[in-house]
Motif scaffolding. Structure first.
Motif, PDB file in Angstrom:
ATOM      1  N   ALA A 168      35.512  18.787 -80.682  1.00  0.00           N
ATOM      2  CA  ALA A 168      34.903  18.651 -79.361  1.00  0.00           C
ATOM      3  C   ALA A 168      35.951  18.563 -78.260  1.00  0.00           C
ATOM      4  O   ALA A 168      35.693  18.922 -77.113  1.00  0.00           O
ATOM      5  CB  ALA A 168      33.998  17.433 -79.320  1.00  0.00           C
ATOM      6  N   THR A 169      37.144  18.065 -78.608  1.00  0.00           N
ATOM      7  CA  THR A 169      38.196  17.890 -77.604  1.00  0.00           C
ATOM      8  C   THR A 169      39.209  19.033 -77.605  1.00  0.00           C
ATOM      9  O   THR A 169      40.211  18.961 -76.903  1.00  0.00           O
ATOM     10  CB  THR A 169      38.946  16.574 -77.862  1.00  0.00           C
ATOM     11  N   ALA A 170      38.955  20.088 -78.382  1.00  0.00           N
ATOM     12  CA  ALA A 170      39.907  21.192 -78.495  1.00  0.00           C
ATOM     13  C   ALA A 170      39.379  22.436 -77.790  1.00  0.00           C
ATOM     14  O   ALA A 170      38.173  22.696 -77.773  1.00  0.00           O
ATOM     15  CB  ALA A 170      40.190  21.504 -79.961  1.00  0.00           C
ATOM     16  N   ALA A 171      40.298  23.194 -77.194  1.00  0.00           N
ATOM     17  CA  ALA A 171      39.907  24.424 -76.510  1.00  0.00           C
ATOM     18  C   ALA A 171      39.720  25.571 -77.486  1.00  0.00           C
ATOM     19  O   ALA A 171      38.953  26.492 -77.232  1.00  0.00           O
ATOM     20  CB  ALA A 171      40.960  24.790 -75.466  1.00  0.00           C
ATOM     21  N   ARG A 172      40.426  25.523 -78.622  1.00  0.00           N
ATOM     22  CA  ARG A 172      40.352  26.609 -79.598  1.00  0.00           C
ATOM     23  C   ARG A 172      40.096  26.046 -81.001  1.00  0.00           C
ATOM     24  O   ARG A 172      40.495  24.920 -81.307  1.00  0.00           O
ATOM     25  CB  ARG A 172      41.659  27.407 -79.624  1.00  0.00           C
ATOM     26  N   PRO A 173      39.447  26.835 -81.860  1.00  0.00           N
ATOM     27  CA  PRO A 173      39.204  26.385 -83.238  1.00  0.00           C
ATOM     28  C   PRO A 173      40.479  26.407 -84.066  1.00  0.00           C
ATOM     29  O   PRO A 173      41.418  27.155 -83.756  1.00  0.00           O
ATOM     30  CB  PRO A 173      38.175  27.395 -83.764  1.00  0.00           C
ATOM     31  N   GLU A 174      40.518  25.572 -85.103  1.00  0.00           N
ATOM     32  CA  GLU A 174      41.635  25.538 -86.041  1.00  0.00           C
ATOM     33  C   GLU A 174      41.119  25.861 -87.432  1.00  0.00           C
ATOM     34  O   GLU A 174      39.978  25.557 -87.765  1.00  0.00           O
ATOM     35  CB  GLU A 174      42.290  24.149 -86.062  1.00  0.00           C
ATOM     36  N   THR A 175      41.975  26.463 -88.255  1.00  0.00           N
ATOM     37  CA  THR A 175      41.605  26.772 -89.636  1.00  0.00           C
ATOM     38  C   THR A 175      41.695  25.514 -90.488  1.00  0.00           C
ATOM     39  O   THR A 175      42.706  24.803 -90.448  1.00  0.00           O
ATOM     40  CB  THR A 175      42.528  27.864 -90.215  1.00  0.00           C
ATOM     41  N   ARG A 176      40.644  25.225 -91.243  1.00  0.00           N
ATOM     42  CA  ARG A 176      40.606  24.032 -92.092  1.00  0.00           C
ATOM     43  C   ARG A 176      40.382  24.450 -93.540  1.00  0.00           C
ATOM     44  O   ARG A 176      39.529  25.287 -93.839  1.00  0.00           O
ATOM     45  CB  ARG A 176      39.489  23.082 -91.651  1.00  0.00           C
ATOM     46  N   HIS A 177      41.147  23.851 -94.441  1.00  0.00           N
ATOM     47  CA  HIS A 177      41.013  24.073 -95.882  1.00  0.00           C
ATOM     48  C   HIS A 177      40.380  22.812 -96.474  1.00  0.00           C
ATOM     49  O   HIS A 177      40.994  21.735 -96.436  1.00  0.00           O
ATOM     50  CB  HIS A 177      42.370  24.344 -96.526  1.00  0.00           C
ATOM     51  N   VAL A 178      39.184  22.948 -96.992  1.00  0.00           N
ATOM     52  CA  VAL A 178      38.377  21.775 -97.347  1.00  0.00           C
ATOM     53  C   VAL A 178      37.812  21.890 -98.759  1.00  0.00           C
ATOM     54  O   VAL A 178      37.433  22.974 -99.207  1.00  0.00           O
ATOM     55  CB  VAL A 178      37.205  21.603 -96.343  1.00  0.00           C
ATOM     56  N   GLU A 179      37.772  20.745 -99.440  1.00  0.00           N
ATOM     57  CA  GLU A 179      37.047  20.622-100.702  1.00  0.00           C
ATOM     58  C   GLU A 179      35.712  19.947-100.377  1.00  0.00           C
ATOM     59  O   GLU A 179      35.662  18.734-100.167  1.00  0.00           O
ATOM     60  CB  GLU A 179      37.850  19.795-101.707  1.00  0.00           C
ATOM     61  N   PRO A 180      34.621  20.710-100.292  1.00  0.00           N
ATOM     62  CA  PRO A 180      33.343  20.151 -99.822  1.00  0.00           C
ATOM     63  C   PRO A 180      32.699  19.229-100.847  1.00  0.00           C
ATOM     64  O   PRO A 180      32.631  19.542-102.034  1.00  0.00           O
ATOM     65  CB  PRO A 180      32.490  21.403 -99.580  1.00  0.00           C
ATOM     66  N   TRP A 181      32.214  18.083-100.376  1.00  0.00           N
ATOM     67  CA  TRP A 181      31.549  17.103-101.230  1.00  0.00           C
ATOM     68  C   TRP A 181      30.031  17.157-101.109  1.00  0.00           C
ATOM     69  O   TRP A 181      29.325  17.328-102.085  1.00  0.00           O
ATOM     70  CB  TRP A 181      32.022  15.692-100.881  1.00  0.00           C
ATOM     71  N   ALA A 182      29.537  16.988 -99.872  1.00  0.00           N
ATOM     72  CA  ALA A 182      28.086  16.929 -99.684  1.00  0.00           C
ATOM     73  C   ALA A 182      27.740  17.220 -98.240  1.00  0.00           C
ATOM     74  O   ALA A 182      28.560  17.065 -97.329  1.00  0.00           O
ATOM     75  CB  ALA A 182      27.551  15.547-100.078  1.00  0.00           C
ATOM     76  N   LEU A 183      26.488  17.645 -98.032  1.00  0.00           N
ATOM     77  CA  LEU A 183      25.936  17.864 -96.697  1.00  0.00           C
ATOM     78  C   LEU A 183      24.947  16.745 -96.387  1.00  0.00           C
ATOM     79  O   LEU A 183      24.146  16.377 -97.245  1.00  0.00           O
ATOM     80  CB  LEU A 183      25.235  19.222 -96.623  1.00  0.00           C
ATOM     81  N   ALA A 193      30.812  16.465 -95.481  1.00  0.00           N
ATOM     82  CA  ALA A 193      31.852  15.509 -95.867  1.00  0.00           C
ATOM     83  C   ALA A 193      32.693  16.142 -96.963  1.00  0.00           C
ATOM     84  O   ALA A 193      32.156  16.775 -97.878  1.00  0.00           O
ATOM     85  CB  ALA A 193      31.229  14.207 -96.366  1.00  0.00           C
ATOM     86  N   GLY A 194      34.003  15.992 -96.865  1.00  0.00           N
ATOM     87  CA  GLY A 194      34.868  16.596 -97.872  1.00  0.00           C
ATOM     88  C   GLY A 194      36.309  16.164 -97.703  1.00  0.00           C
ATOM     89  O   GLY A 194      36.639  15.319 -96.862  1.00  0.00           O
ATOM     90  N   TRP A 195      37.160  16.763 -98.510  1.00  0.00           N
ATOM     91  CA  TRP A 195      38.593  16.453 -98.498  1.00  0.00           C
ATOM     92  C   TRP A 195      39.330  17.551 -97.742  1.00  0.00           C
ATOM     93  O   TRP A 195      39.292  18.714 -98.114  1.00  0.00           O
ATOM     94  CB  TRP A 195      39.117  16.354 -99.919  1.00  0.00           C
ATOM     95  N   ASP A 196      39.994  17.164 -96.645  1.00  0.00           N
ATOM     96  CA  ASP A 196      40.780  18.096 -95.842  1.00  0.00           C
ATOM     97  C   ASP A 196      42.166  18.211 -96.481  1.00  0.00           C
ATOM     98  O   ASP A 196      42.958  17.271 -96.435  1.00  0.00           O
ATOM     99  CB  ASP A 196      40.877  17.584 -94.402  1.00  0.00           C
ATOM    100  N   ARG A 197      42.439  19.366 -97.067  1.00  0.00           N
ATOM    101  CA  ARG A 197      43.716  19.541 -97.786  1.00  0.00           C
ATOM    102  C   ARG A 197      44.917  19.484 -96.841  1.00  0.00           C
ATOM    103  O   ARG A 197      45.988  18.987 -97.210  1.00  0.00           O
ATOM    104  CB  ARG A 197      43.707  20.871 -98.538  1.00  0.00           C
ATOM    105  N   ASP A 198      44.772  20.018 -95.640  1.00  0.00           N
ATOM    106  CA  ASP A 198      45.902  20.055 -94.709  1.00  0.00           C
ATOM    107  C   ASP A 198      46.288  18.658 -94.238  1.00  0.00           C
ATOM    108  O   ASP A 198      47.468  18.372 -94.025  1.00  0.00           O
ATOM    109  CB  ASP A 198      45.552  20.922 -93.500  1.00  0.00           C
TER     110      ASP A 198
END
Length: 317
Positions: A168-183, A193-198
């Motif tokens: 919400a506070t960023a002007a541009r999107p960033e690439t995220r590498h995630v291990e997804p847990w649940a919606l 919700a998940g684990w952000d590898r970066d």
């Protein structure tokens, strides 16, 4: 044709369940007669991908593993595909039926129907109809985000994903590498919700802020997946449901009813404004921004600054 496809799916399932190591596409093609008869590599690849997706829809947990040489292999571990005996009473079956009727999307409705059929085979009482109406309300949970379905499948199959995410506070999107847990759904918004590898930490992502396509990645999870209760608590905290302080805001009269419902106290200021004391937790700044010019943060100063930063990011586009 239907019999041939069923036989092909059965052969593929037996190969994946019977192996102790991941099998590559080449090995699977050499092991299944129907794949050997495919006219070209493109024809085989399309057939294999459809079959793999069909087996996953039927409930087979297929793992995608990449070896040291970069070759991708597939297997279905027996311990991941074993359904224990299940005994459900009438109330539990009714709850499952209610959950199955929640989804509006055809893809999800089919998955829910298939799940109930498997539960019936595993011991769901024959005299219980999961789809029988148990009340006057017809529940629906709308899903508008394109990211929902690929993330739901990734959570189910335990597959890492990559997507572009705009804070919400960023002007541009960033690439995220995630291990997804649940919606999880909170206040009409979906969160992952998940684990952000970066970042090497658990994170929560609002689906409406995911831009572009969600891409699946090969390989296993590197972080332990917590139980569902912990995940829900994490999402609740990030969505602003867990508060440990109070905030003072000014709210335009006749607006912001969700905020008024959360208020600890309300005081009329006159000139069309009220002063509210509301619980303050993580995520409150993002929620307040949604009310635009109808809300002014009085204190604490850090909350006011966070709201201003978010509004500036929105203004920049």
């Amino acid at each position: 044709m239907a019999i041939a496809k069923a036989e092909r799916l059965m052969n593929l399932a037996l190969c994946l369940l019977g192996t102790r190591r991941p099998l590559s596409k080449r090995e699977l093609r050499e092991s299944i007669e129907a794949y050997l008869e495919a006219g070209s590599d493109d024809s085989f690849n399309r057939m294999f991908e459809r079959d793999k997706d069909d087996l996953r829809e039927l409930g087979l947990v297929i793992e995608t593993v990449e070896n040291l040489d970069g070759e991708v292999g597939y297997l279905a571990r027996r311990d991941s595909n074993r359904l224990p005996p299940i005994t459900l009473d009438a109330e539990e079956a009714a709850a499952l039926g209610l959950a199955a009727k929640v989804w509006q999307q055809a893809r999800l409705a089919g998955a829910a129907s298939g799940a109930l059929q498997k539960l019936r085979a595993a011991g769901l009482p024959e005299d219980v109809d999961p789809y029988e109406s148990h009340g006057a309300l017809e529940p629906h949970i709308p899903v508008h985000e394109a990211a929902f379905e690929p993330l739901m499948l990734a959570c189910r199959d335990r597959r890492p994903v990559v997507f572009d995410y705009r804070k919400a506070t960023a002007a541009r999107p960033e690439t995220r590498h995630v291990e997804p847990w649940a919606l999880e759904c909170w206040r009409g918004h979906w969160y992952l919700a998940g684990w952000d590898r970066d970042r090497g930490a658990e994170r929560v992502f609002r689906l409406s802020r995911i831009t572009g396509k969600v891409r699946a990645r090969a390989g296993r999870y590197t972080a332990e997946v917590p139980d569902v209760v912990t995940v829900r608590e994490t999402v609740a905290g990030w969505a602003g449901e867990i508060a440990d302080r109070s905030a003072l805001i000014r709210l335009r009269s006749g607006s912001g009813y969700p905020l008024r419902a959360k208020a600890v106290s309300v005081r009329e200021l006159g000139d069309g404004w009220d002063e509210l004391e509301i619980p303050y937790g993580h995520g409150l700044d993002a929620w307040l921004v949604e009310f635009g010019p109808d809300v002014v943060v009085v204190e604490p100063a850090e909350l006011r600054a966070d709201v201003v930063d978010r509004l500036r990011a929105v203004a920049k586009g």
